[in-house]
Design a protein around this motif. Sequence first.
Motif, short mmCIF file in Angstrom:
data_model
loop_
_atom_site.label_atom_id
_atom_site.label_comp_id
_atom_site.label_asym_id
_atom_site.label_seq_id
_atom_site.Cartn_x
_atom_site.Cartn_y
_atom_site.Cartn_z
N UNK A 41 0.90 -1.21 -0.09
CA UNK A 41 -0.16 -0.09 0.03
C UNK A 41 0.81 1.28 0.00
N UNK A 42 2.11 1.13 0.42
CA UNK A 42 2.80 2.36 0.47
C UNK A 42 4.09 2.22 -0.21
N UNK A 43 3.96 1.08 -1.38
CA UNK A 43 5.18 1.11 -2.28
C UNK A 43 5.72 2.50 -2.84
N UNK A 44 6.96 2.76 -2.17
CA UNK A 44 7.27 4.15 -2.96
C UNK A 44 7.63 3.89 -4.17
N UNK A 45 8.03 2.96 -4.89
CA UNK A 45 8.60 2.57 -6.05
C UNK A 45 7.73 2.22 -7.16
N UNK A 46 6.54 2.14 -7.04
CA UNK A 46 5.56 1.72 -7.66
C UNK A 46 5.54 2.57 -9.08
N UNK A 47 5.69 2.12 -10.25
CA UNK A 47 5.60 0.39 -10.41
C UNK A 47 7.11 0.13 -10.62
N UNK A 48 7.33 -0.94 -10.03
CA UNK A 48 8.81 -1.58 -9.98
C UNK A 48 9.10 -2.45 -11.22
N UNK A 49 7.83 -2.83 -11.91
CA UNK A 49 8.00 -3.77 -12.85
C UNK A 49 7.18 -3.59 -14.05
N UNK A 50 7.05 -4.05 -15.01
CA UNK A 50 6.22 -3.83 -16.18
C UNK A 50 4.78 -3.85 -15.84
N UNK A 51 3.93 -3.09 -16.42
CA UNK A 51 2.28 -3.13 -16.08
C UNK A 51 1.61 -3.51 -17.30
N UNK A 52 0.70 -4.34 -16.98
CA UNK A 52 -0.19 -5.01 -18.21
C UNK A 52 -1.36 -4.27 -18.03
N UNK A 93 -16.96 -7.65 -22.34
CA UNK A 93 -17.05 -8.18 -21.15
C UNK A 93 -15.84 -9.06 -20.92
N UNK A 94 -15.38 -9.62 -22.28
CA UNK A 94 -14.08 -10.86 -22.13
C UNK A 94 -13.07 -10.16 -21.42
N UNK A 95 -12.79 -8.95 -21.61
CA UNK A 95 -11.69 -8.10 -21.10
C UNK A 95 -11.73 -8.02 -19.71
N UNK A 96 -12.88 -7.81 -19.14
CA UNK A 96 -13.08 -7.39 -17.57
C UNK A 96 -12.96 -8.92 -16.96
N UNK A 97 -13.70 -9.85 -17.71
CA UNK A 97 -13.37 -11.30 -17.15
C UNK A 97 -11.94 -11.62 -16.94
N UNK A 98 -11.19 -11.36 -17.81
CA UNK A 98 -9.69 -11.46 -17.85
C UNK A 98 -9.14 -10.96 -16.66
N UNK A 99 -9.36 -9.50 -16.24
CA UNK A 99 -8.79 -8.56 -15.52
C UNK A 99 -9.10 -9.02 -14.20
N UNK A 100 -10.62 -9.59 -13.98
CA UNK A 100 -10.95 -9.71 -12.51
C UNK A 100 -10.20 -10.93 -11.92
N UNK A 101 -9.69 -11.75 -12.73
CA UNK A 101 -8.79 -12.96 -12.25
C UNK A 101 -7.46 -12.39 -11.58
N UNK A 102 -6.99 -11.47 -11.98
CA UNK A 102 -5.39 -10.81 -11.96
C UNK A 102 -5.33 -10.39 -10.50
N UNK A 103 -4.03 -10.54 -10.04
CA UNK A 103 -3.70 -10.11 -8.62
C UNK A 103 -4.30 -8.67 -8.37
N UNK A 104 -4.57 -8.26 -7.16
CA UNK A 104 -4.96 -6.70 -6.97
C UNK A 104 -3.74 -6.01 -6.45
N UNK A 105 -2.69 -5.87 -7.20
CA UNK A 105 -1.42 -5.34 -6.90
C UNK A 105 -0.81 -4.24 -7.65
N UNK A 106 -1.87 -3.75 -8.65
CA UNK A 106 -1.42 -2.59 -9.55
C UNK A 106 -0.83 -2.81 -10.65
N UNK A 107 -0.40 -4.45 -10.96
CA UNK A 107 0.32 -4.57 -12.22
C UNK A 107 -0.62 -5.03 -13.21
N UNK A 108 -1.85 -4.89 -13.08
CA UNK A 108 -2.82 -5.35 -13.90
C UNK A 108 -3.85 -4.35 -13.96
N UNK A 109 -3.99 -3.40 -15.04
CA UNK A 109 -5.34 -2.65 -15.08
C UNK A 109 -6.27 -2.85 -16.40
N UNK A 110 -7.29 -2.33 -16.15
CA UNK A 110 -8.40 -2.61 -17.30
C UNK A 110 -8.61 -1.38 -17.54
#
Length: 342
Positions: A41-52, A93-110
């Motif tokens: 929640x307080x990650x100072x260096x976000x994003x530290x890797x590629x974002x999808x 809806x297919x895109x949302x179905x894909x995104x909803x399965x991703x980790x809630x870490x900020x590295x997958x956006x829809x």
Amino acid sequence: MWLRTEHSNELAPWQSPWQRGSACKALLGTVLAVTAAFASANEPNYPARPVRMIVSYAAGNVTDTLARIVSDGLSAKWGQPVTVENKPGSGGSLGAQTAVKAPADGYTLLVSAMAAMAINPHVYSNVGYDVRKDFVPIVSMAYPDMIMAVTPSLKIDSMAKLVEFSKVNPSVLNYGTAGNGTVPHLNMEQLKVRSGLVAQHVPYKAAAAVLTDLIGGRVQIQQEASSVLLPQVKAGKVVPIAVAPQRNRQLPDVPTLSELYPGFEPVTPWLGVFAPAGTPPAIVEKINQDVREILARPAVQKQLADNGMTVSAGPQKEFEATVRKDYDRLSALVRKMNLKVD
């Protein structure tokens, strides 16, 4: 037998070594989970890797165009690749179905549109996600300007004349859209009630196919994004009679639907960024602020305007309220129309 005192760190003698070990492991697991959540929640260096960045529509679609403009800006600003991944299908809806399965870490956006997030849940029996529970709205980016046009063979150049003609010829006019439950479909049905226009709906699979038949006179009316209709308006192949939600700078003399019918509130198809529910608030806020900064750049605003879009970026809570309002409003409209796609 004795028990643990309030300040004692000793375990009761009747506890087995296995119980003591399990208790320690459970405590350690809790500490690590809390620490990880705090750090994330307080990650100072976000994003530290590629974002999808998952886009709910095909390459070349107005939503895809917007996503690529913003992803390029974020990549440069963050120093990390922000890769666009198109997941078209099921009306978005297919895109949302894909995104909803991703980790809630900020590295997958829809990146999605009103259709997938506030209309589809009411017209499909099961879209595979609950917008209110499964996603956090981050920022509304823009919305496409809309044009309502008619075929030149009608020799009609105003909404008033179109309504008058339809009442005298109630079986003549057809309007085409890219399908049941699309924004133009909902708008046209609302407009028919408000204006008295008499026209039958003809659903197609794509807006481009509707436009081909509009030019050829096989359908008489189309309401669609200006990016689709404006080139044909300029070529004189279709006639604009109204725009929405505000005046189009390239068609300054064409009135808005709200000007023609005061109080009429067209469905305005926002395009926005979402993340899986549970994404740390600090990351959500950072994405909101950085996307807004990119969209505030004059060069970006001109680029979007050239593609028929108007910037609508604001605070995260504002977009959250918009999604909630439109979700409820469109639910009521769909029920009133008794509209189901499957």
